[in-house]
Design a protein around this motif. Structure first.
Motif, mmCIF file in Angstrom:
data_model
loop_
_atom_site.group_PDB
_atom_site.id
_atom_site.type_symbol
_atom_site.label_atom_id
_atom_site.label_comp_id
_atom_site.label_asym_id
_atom_site.label_seq_id
_atom_site.Cartn_x
_atom_site.Cartn_y
_atom_site.Cartn_z
ATOM 1 N N TYR A 65 27.373 3.686 14.622
ATOM 2 C CA TYR A 65 27.676 4.704 13.626
ATOM 3 C C TYR A 65 27.730 4.103 12.229
ATOM 4 O O TYR A 65 27.177 4.658 11.267
ATOM 5 C CB TYR A 65 29.004 5.383 13.983
ATOM 6 C CG TYR A 65 29.542 6.336 12.957
ATOM 7 C CD1 TYR A 65 28.784 7.428 12.537
ATOM 8 C CD2 TYR A 65 30.802 6.153 12.401
ATOM 9 C CE1 TYR A 65 29.284 8.311 11.586
ATOM 10 C CE2 TYR A 65 31.310 7.032 11.457
ATOM 11 C CZ TYR A 65 30.542 8.106 11.050
ATOM 12 O OH TYR A 65 31.042 8.972 10.111
ATOM 13 N N ALA A 66 28.374 2.966 12.110
ATOM 14 C CA ALA A 66 28.491 2.302 10.811
ATOM 15 C C ALA A 66 27.113 1.923 10.274
ATOM 16 O O ALA A 66 26.825 2.106 9.083
ATOM 17 C CB ALA A 66 29.382 1.066 10.934
ATOM 18 N N THR A 74 25.243 4.900 8.977
ATOM 19 C CA THR A 74 25.856 5.350 7.726
ATOM 20 C C THR A 74 25.409 4.499 6.540
ATOM 21 O O THR A 74 25.056 5.021 5.481
ATOM 22 C CB THR A 74 27.389 5.315 7.848
ATOM 23 O OG1 THR A 74 27.790 6.154 8.932
ATOM 24 C CG2 THR A 74 28.052 5.805 6.572
ATOM 25 N N VAL A 75 25.419 3.182 6.733
ATOM 26 C CA VAL A 75 25.029 2.292 5.636
ATOM 27 C C VAL A 75 23.545 2.437 5.312
ATOM 28 O O VAL A 75 23.150 2.422 4.138
ATOM 29 C CB VAL A 75 25.383 0.833 5.971
ATOM 30 C CG1 VAL A 75 24.735 -0.129 4.981
ATOM 31 C CG2 VAL A 75 26.889 0.649 5.966
ATOM 32 N N SER A 84 23.077 5.447 3.199
ATOM 33 C CA SER A 84 23.538 5.268 1.815
ATOM 34 C C SER A 84 22.676 4.267 1.050
ATOM 35 O O SER A 84 22.788 4.164 -0.162
ATOM 36 C CB SER A 84 24.992 4.800 1.795
ATOM 37 O OG SER A 84 25.844 5.799 2.315
ATOM 38 N N ASN A 85 21.868 3.495 1.770
ATOM 39 C CA ASN A 85 21.053 2.464 1.134
ATOM 40 C C ASN A 85 19.656 2.427 1.739
ATOM 41 O O ASN A 85 19.241 1.417 2.325
ATOM 42 C CB ASN A 85 21.706 1.085 1.299
ATOM 43 C CG ASN A 85 23.129 1.031 0.810
ATOM 44 O OD1 ASN A 85 23.388 0.745 -0.349
ATOM 45 N ND2 ASN A 85 24.071 1.332 1.695
ATOM 46 N N ALA A 117 16.986 -0.710 2.545
ATOM 47 C CA ALA A 117 17.616 -2.029 2.662
ATOM 48 C C ALA A 117 17.121 -2.721 3.929
ATOM 49 O O ALA A 117 16.649 -2.076 4.868
ATOM 50 C CB ALA A 117 19.128 -1.881 2.688
ATOM 51 N N GLN A 135 20.783 -7.456 4.883
ATOM 52 C CA GLN A 135 21.724 -6.850 3.945
ATOM 53 C C GLN A 135 22.684 -5.921 4.666
ATOM 54 O O GLN A 135 23.897 -5.954 4.437
ATOM 55 C CB GLN A 135 20.967 -6.059 2.880
ATOM 56 C CG GLN A 135 20.113 -6.897 1.956
ATOM 57 C CD GLN A 135 19.337 -6.016 1.000
ATOM 58 O OE1 GLN A 135 18.437 -5.283 1.430
ATOM 59 N NE2 GLN A 135 19.691 -6.078 -0.278
ATOM 60 N N GLU A 167 25.096 -7.961 6.805
ATOM 61 C CA GLU A 167 26.094 -8.670 6.007
ATOM 62 C C GLU A 167 27.143 -7.704 5.471
ATOM 63 O O GLU A 167 28.338 -8.004 5.479
ATOM 64 C CB GLU A 167 25.433 -9.411 4.853
ATOM 65 C CG GLU A 167 26.435 -10.233 4.041
ATOM 66 C CD GLU A 167 25.884 -10.683 2.696
ATOM 67 O OE1 GLU A 167 24.655 -10.774 2.569
ATOM 68 O OE2 GLU A 167 26.704 -10.928 1.781
ATOM 69 N N THR A 168 26.682 -6.561 5.013
ATOM 70 C CA THR A 168 27.608 -5.562 4.469
ATOM 71 C C THR A 168 28.662 -5.161 5.491
ATOM 72 O O THR A 168 29.827 -4.953 5.156
ATOM 73 C CB THR A 168 26.825 -4.310 4.029
ATOM 74 O OG1 THR A 168 25.850 -4.688 3.065
ATOM 75 C CG2 THR A 168 27.769 -3.275 3.432
ATOM 76 N N LEU A 169 28.268 -5.088 6.731
ATOM 77 C CA LEU A 169 29.182 -4.637 7.774
ATOM 78 C C LEU A 169 29.890 -5.798 8.477
ATOM 79 O O LEU A 169 30.684 -5.584 9.390
ATOM 80 C CB LEU A 169 28.435 -3.792 8.802
ATOM 81 C CG LEU A 169 27.978 -2.428 8.289
ATOM 82 C CD1 LEU A 169 27.042 -1.753 9.286
ATOM 83 C CD2 LEU A 169 29.185 -1.545 8.000
ATOM 84 N N GLY A 170 29.581 -7.026 8.059
ATOM 85 C CA GLY A 170 30.202 -8.156 8.714
ATOM 86 C C GLY A 170 29.677 -8.387 10.123
ATOM 87 O O GLY A 170 30.345 -8.974 10.967
ATOM 88 N N HIS A 223 29.100 12.557 11.436
ATOM 89 C CA HIS A 223 30.050 12.607 10.330
ATOM 90 C C HIS A 223 31.052 13.733 10.532
ATOM 91 O O HIS A 223 32.252 13.557 10.311
ATOM 92 C CB HIS A 223 29.308 12.807 9.006
ATOM 93 C CG HIS A 223 28.773 11.543 8.419
ATOM 94 N ND1 HIS A 223 29.411 10.338 8.525
ATOM 95 C CD2 HIS A 223 27.630 11.296 7.708
ATOM 96 C CE1 HIS A 223 28.685 9.401 7.914
ATOM 97 N NE2 HIS A 223 27.596 9.960 7.412
ATOM 98 N N PRO A 232 32.316 -11.838 4.846
ATOM 99 C CA PRO A 232 31.287 -11.923 5.877
ATOM 100 C C PRO A 232 30.297 -13.021 5.516
ATOM 101 O O PRO A 232 29.955 -13.174 4.346
ATOM 102 C CB PRO A 232 30.598 -10.554 5.814
ATOM 103 C CG PRO A 232 31.410 -9.711 4.870
ATOM 104 C CD PRO A 232 32.194 -10.645 4.016
#
Lengths: 146, 146
Positions: free
Chosen positions: B41-42, B45-46, B49-50, B53, B57, B60-63, B110, B145
Motif C-alpha cells: 500500500y505504501a 501511494t508513493v 505521489s511521484n 520515480a 528512490q 529509499e523513501t520508504l526505508g 485510501h 534509511p
DNA sequence: CATTATTGGTTATTTGATATAACTATTTTC
DNA sequence: GAAAATAGTTATATCAAATAACCAATAATG
C-alpha cells in the motif's frame, strides 16, 4: 533525494511504524551491546515485576506466543539470568524468577534504557513527550493477545 | 490474567511497538482482504505521489532496501497495478507509474484506510489524536534509511 | 467418580520480512 | 579514458513470528 510521502505522512499507522523503527534502532543498539533483544529485555522486566509467574502468563502479557517464548527463556536461563523452578501448586507449571545476577544485570539495562528514553524526551521536549504517552497507552491496550 | 508490565508500561519504545501492532492488526486485516500488505500500500501511494520515480528512490523513501523492493514491485506489475517503463534519461533506470487500474484500486484502498484511521481517531478523541500526530512525525523523521 | 475438555509447557516446522554479498550495465568523476 | 559511483537485479542468509501436533496434569461435566 527523498520523495513525497503523499497521504502517508499524516497516516497514524505509517507514522507509528516509522517512529517505532527509529526509537528501536536507538534503544536496540544499546541492548544489542549486551547481547539482548528488546523482547529479552521486556521478558526480564516482567519477570522482575511478577516473580513466580509462569511462561504462559509472561508470554501472554507481552503478546509473545508461548511457543516462541521457549527458546527465549532458555537463553535467559542458560545465561544465568532466570531461574525455572517446578511450581508447587501446579505440577505442569514452572515458576520464573530472576537470579541475583539477573536482577543486577536488569538494573544496568534499566539505566541504559532510561538514558535512551531521556534522549527521546529531549528531542521532543517535555510537553510533546507527555502528550505522546497517553494516546500511545490507549492504543497499546487495544492489543488482544491470544 | 495479564501480569504487571512494570516499568514497561511507561516506556516509549514498548508503547510504540504495542500501539503499532494494534493499529496494524486493524488496518492490515483490511488490506489483506485485497491481498495487499502495508508495504504494498505504501509503495503504491508513493508512486502515485511521484509518478516516474525509480525503484531506488521509492525504496529509499520508504526505508525499504532496494533488494527487497524487487519482488514487491514485480508483484504489483504482475497484478497490472504498476507500469515499469525504461527511463528516457538514464538507460539503467526504470520509471514507475500507476496504471489506470492501479489508480482506481489505490483510491478504494485510501477510502478503506481512511475508515480505519477514523476509527482510531474516534477511539482516542480528536484532541488526543491530534496531540499524537506531531510527536510521531518528529520521531519518524529520525529514521535514516540507507 | 469416570470421562471429557482444558491448560501449561514443549518440539518441530513453516512462513515472511529483512539483511548481506555479489554481479552487470550504465553514468559520473577526475 | 580509467576509476568510482549508481540503478537494477539475483541469490542467499538470517531472524522473528505463526502453525500443528503432542504429553502430562488439572478442571469441568454428567
Amino acid at each position: 533525494m527523498a520523495l513525497d510521502l503523499g497521504p502517508l505522512d499524516g497516516h497514524v499507522g505509517y507514522l507509528l511504524r516509522r517512529a517505532q523503527l527509529a526509537v528501536f534502532a536507538d534503544i536496540g543498539a544499546g541492548l544489542a551491546a549486551h547481547a539482548m533483544s528488546p523482547a529479552d529485555y521486556a521478558v526480564l522486566t516482567v519477570i522482575d515485576s511478577n516473580p513466580g509467574a509462569g511462561p504462559s502468563q509472561v508470554a501472554e502479557t507481552l503478546g509473545i506466543q508461548k511457543t516462541n517464548f521457549v527458546p527465549l527463556i532458555r537463553r535467559m536461563e542458560a545465561r544465568g539470568l532466570v531461574l525455572r523452578t517446578p511450581s508447587a501448586r501446579d505440577r505442569r507449571s514452572v515458576d520464573l524468577t530472576l537470579t541475583e545476577d539477573g536482577k543486577t544485570f536488569l538494573a544496568t539495562l534499566h539505566a541504559m534504557a532510561q538514558a535512551h528514553v531521556d534522549r527521546v524526551r529531549d528531542h521532543l521536549g517535555p510537553a510533546e513527550y507527555e502528550a505522546l504517552l497517553a494516546p500511545l497507552q490507549r492504543l497499546a491496550r487495544l492489543t488482544r493477545p491470544a
